[in-house]
Motif scaffolding. Structure first.
Motif, short mmCIF file in Angstrom:
data_model
loop_
_atom_site.label_atom_id
_atom_site.label_comp_id
_atom_site.label_asym_id
_atom_site.label_seq_id
_atom_site.Cartn_x
_atom_site.Cartn_y
_atom_site.Cartn_z
N GLU A 187 0.83 -1.17 -0.16
CA GLU A 187 -0.02 -0.15 0.05
C GLU A 187 0.97 1.36 -0.07
N PHE A 188 1.99 1.12 -0.10
CA PHE A 188 3.03 2.25 -0.32
C PHE A 188 2.89 3.02 -1.57
N GLU A 189 2.72 4.28 -1.52
CA GLU A 189 2.48 5.13 -2.55
C GLU A 189 3.78 5.86 -3.23
N SER A 190 3.52 5.88 -4.69
CA SER A 190 5.02 6.26 -5.13
C SER A 190 4.70 7.99 -5.30
N ILE A 191 3.66 8.49 -5.18
CA ILE A 191 3.40 9.85 -5.25
C ILE A 191 4.38 10.75 -4.48
N PRO A 192 4.74 10.56 -3.40
CA PRO A 192 5.51 11.50 -2.41
C PRO A 192 6.97 11.47 -3.36
N TYR A 193 7.42 10.48 -3.82
CA TYR A 193 8.83 10.15 -4.44
C TYR A 193 8.89 11.10 -5.61
N ILE A 194 7.80 10.97 -6.58
CA ILE A 194 7.67 11.69 -7.58
C ILE A 194 7.59 13.16 -7.58
N CYS A 195 6.86 13.60 -6.58
CA CYS A 195 7.05 15.03 -6.18
C CYS A 195 8.37 15.56 -5.47
N LYS A 196 8.79 14.54 -4.64
CA LYS A 196 10.21 14.99 -4.29
C LYS A 196 11.23 14.95 -5.28
N LEU A 197 11.21 14.27 -6.16
CA LEU A 197 12.21 14.42 -7.41
C LEU A 197 11.90 15.63 -7.97
N LEU A 198 10.81 16.00 -8.51
CA LEU A 198 10.63 17.20 -9.11
C LEU A 198 10.73 18.47 -8.11
N ASN A 199 10.67 18.31 -7.06
CA ASN A 199 11.23 19.36 -6.08
C ASN A 199 12.75 19.60 -6.19
N ALA A 200 13.39 18.35 -6.15
CA ALA A 200 14.84 18.37 -6.06
C ALA A 200 15.21 19.09 -7.45
N TYR A 201 14.91 18.64 -8.64
CA TYR A 201 15.26 19.27 -9.83
C TYR A 201 15.12 20.81 -9.65
N GLN A 202 13.98 21.18 -9.28
CA GLN A 202 13.70 22.97 -9.13
C GLN A 202 14.79 23.24 -8.35
N TRP A 203 14.96 22.91 -7.26
CA TRP A 203 16.06 23.51 -6.52
C TRP A 203 17.57 23.45 -6.81
N VAL A 204 18.01 22.20 -7.67
CA VAL A 204 19.25 22.28 -8.45
C VAL A 204 19.38 23.38 -9.12
N TYR A 205 18.42 23.59 -10.03
CA TYR A 205 18.29 24.77 -11.07
C TYR A 205 18.68 26.02 -10.33
N TYR A 206 17.53 26.02 -9.36
CA TYR A 206 17.90 27.42 -8.30
C TYR A 206 19.18 27.72 -7.88
N GLY A 207 19.79 26.55 -7.29
CA GLY A 207 21.09 26.61 -6.75
C GLY A 207 22.15 26.89 -7.88
N ILE A 208 21.76 26.64 -8.98
CA ILE A 208 22.89 26.76 -10.01
C ILE A 208 22.68 28.46 -10.39
N ILE A 209 21.70 29.01 -10.69
CA ILE A 209 21.61 30.21 -11.20
C ILE A 209 21.53 31.36 -10.20
N LYS A 210 21.51 30.79 -9.03
CA LYS A 210 21.56 31.95 -7.89
C LYS A 210 23.05 31.86 -7.27
N PRO A 211 23.60 33.01 -7.19
CA PRO A 211 25.01 33.09 -6.69
C PRO A 211 25.24 32.70 -5.35
N ASP A 212 26.19 31.92 -5.06
CA ASP A 212 26.45 31.49 -3.51
C ASP A 212 25.43 30.41 -3.17
N SER A 213 24.84 29.80 -3.97
CA SER A 213 24.05 28.58 -3.55
C SER A 213 24.44 27.46 -4.02
#
Length: 221
Positions: free
Chosen positions: A19-45
């Motif tokens: 009964e484990f759900e995959s949705i939390p992990y899919i959302c976490k992967l999408l979230n991680a992608y967004q933060w990686v990009y943010y960290g790359i384009i923002k100085p000192d991140s």
């Protein structure tokens, strides 16, 4: 990482996601992608980019395990569709648009807004597990360490956001801290499920055994 190893070792051992759900992990992967990009384009991140880059790799492995050991074909298809749409197509399109159409601080701000939105989605995805806990009166499918680290992660990043005056990091992680607190409270409330009442007769024993079964339905957040 211990909690994830325990969860996915159970899935691999039983060859089923149960009964484990995959949705939390899919959302976490999408979230991680967004933060990686943010960290790359923002100085000192760089710290933001590297930590979330590692997290993205881990979440990707978990999703592959879900696809391999999905308990039903319906769950496998749903996971594959969500993974393709949210973790492949959407990030690629959004990053290309931001990279070529936006510039300077505007690009950073828009990326930060995306991070806030998807972090809120990520932190709200465990609400399905919380609903399961309340309806089943059992914490079997909401592991303690997962809730505990949600609480710790939200708290640490909230402090980091305060020190760096980065509200894009502070808003979602402050919310995650509160959600982690709520999950820990639920865990304390339902960590010792009450045994089913016995009724005389063979029929009552059968009913009791049925009541002991997990009363959990597939939930989509």
């Amino acid at each position: 990482m211990k909690i994830f190893r325990k969860t996915f070792w159970r899935i691999a051992r039983n060859r089923s996601t149960e009964e484990f759900e995959s949705i939390p992990y899919i959302c976490k992967l999408l979230n991680a992608y967004q933060w990686v990009y943010y960290g790359i384009i923002k100085p000192d991140s760089v710290l933001v980019a590297t930590i979330n880059g590692f997290g993205a790799v881990v979440e990707l492995v978990f999703i592959v395990i879900f696809l391999v050991f999905a308990s039903t074909q319906k769950m496998r298809v749903r996971t594959a569709i969500l993974f393709g749409a949210l973790d492949l197509v959407f990030p690629a399109v959004s990053f290309l648009l931001m990279q070529f159409l936006l510039h300077g601080q505007l690009r950073i701000d828009i990326s930060g807004i995306f991070c806030v939105v998807f972090s809120m989605i990520t932190y709200s995805s465990p609400l399905s597990a919380m609903k399961t806990v309340v309806s089943a009166k059992s914490v079997e499918y909401m592991p303690f360490l997962l809730s505990f680290f949600l609480f710790i992660n939200g708290g640490v990043w909230t402090v980091y956001a305060f020190l760096t005056k980065d509200y894009f990091i502070g808003i979602p992680n402050g919310s995650g801290f509160l959600l982690g607190t709520a999950q820990l409270i639920l865990y304390v409330m339902y960590m010792n499920p009450k045994p089913s009442k016995k009724i005389s007769g063979n029929d009552s024993e059968e009913d009791g055994s049925k009541l002991d079964e997990p009363l959990i339905s597939n939930l989509v957040s």
